[in-house]
Design a protein around this motif. Structure first.
Motif, PDB file in Angstrom:
ATOM      1  N   ILE A 151      -7.369  -3.064  -5.461  1.00 12.48           N
ATOM      2  CA  ILE A 151      -6.423  -3.468  -4.427  1.00 12.48           C
ATOM      3  C   ILE A 151      -7.186  -3.892  -3.172  1.00 12.48           C
ATOM      4  N   TYR A 185       0.902  -5.859 -10.061  1.00 13.23           N
ATOM      5  CA  TYR A 185       0.526  -4.456 -10.259  1.00 13.23           C
ATOM      6  C   TYR A 185       1.639  -3.651 -10.927  1.00 13.23           C
ATOM      7  N   MET A 191      -7.981  -0.407  -9.779  1.00 12.20           N
ATOM      8  CA  MET A 191      -6.971  -1.454  -9.596  1.00 12.20           C
ATOM      9  C   MET A 191      -7.489  -2.608  -8.750  1.00 12.20           C
ATOM     10  N   TYR A 219      -6.620   8.310  -4.561  1.00 12.70           N
ATOM     11  CA  TYR A 219      -7.778   7.624  -5.137  1.00 12.70           C
ATOM     12  C   TYR A 219      -7.625   7.524  -6.649  1.00 12.70           C
ATOM     13  N   ILE A 260      -7.074   3.919  -1.362  1.00 16.51           N
ATOM     14  CA  ILE A 260      -6.339   2.935  -2.160  1.00 16.51           C
ATOM     15  C   ILE A 260      -7.077   1.597  -2.249  1.00 16.51           C
ATOM     16  N   HIS A 281      -5.065   4.978  -7.893  1.00 16.20           N
ATOM     17  CA  HIS A 281      -5.351   3.564  -7.659  1.00 16.20           C
ATOM     18  C   HIS A 281      -6.742   3.128  -8.124  1.00 16.20           C
TER      19      HIS A 281
END
Length: 120
Positions: free
Chosen positions: A77, A36, A75, A69, A117, A72
């Motif tokens: 995650i 990342y 992404m 929010y 996230i 991320h």
């Protein structure tokens, strides 16, 4: 006499920056999460994360980054990755002799952003 904030108990911005610097050392050594940060200016990231942690621990610092929010989003995650990051933060805090109750308080603050996230 007023009770110290978590920020003050952590030693203020300079101490938090040292913890964050060590934390990112662990992150960058972890193949689960280091991808990342491949194209990230780590000095800027350390400054940004120091500002964030300083803010959420009651310091006299206004966090100026995107909301969690938005920062991320896209992404992907996972919960496992989020937990790995939290583990690295806890390890860094331990290395700086932060008492367990204060480490738990920091991690609780970070955990409060998990829904914004994970899977954003």
């Amino acid at each position: 006499m007023s009770e110290q904030t978590l920020y003050e108990r952590l030693g203020g911005e300079e101490s938090i920056e040292a913890v964050v610097d060590r934390f990112y050392g662990y992150v960058m050594d972890d193949d689960l999460v280091n991808g990342y940060f491949e194209d990230t200016d780590m000095q800027k990231q350390i400054a940004h994360q120091t500002q964030f942690i300083s803010s959420v621990t009651g310091g006299p610092v206004e966090y100026s980054g995107e909301d969690m929010y938005a920062a991320h989003e896209g992404m992907g995650i996972s919960e496992e990755e989020f937990n790995a990051i939290a583990k690295h933060l806890n390890t860094a805090l331990k290395e700086f002799d932060v008492p367990e109750s204060d480490r738990e308080d920091v991690l609780d603050e970070i955990a409060s952003y998990e829904d914004d996230i994970v899977g954003a």
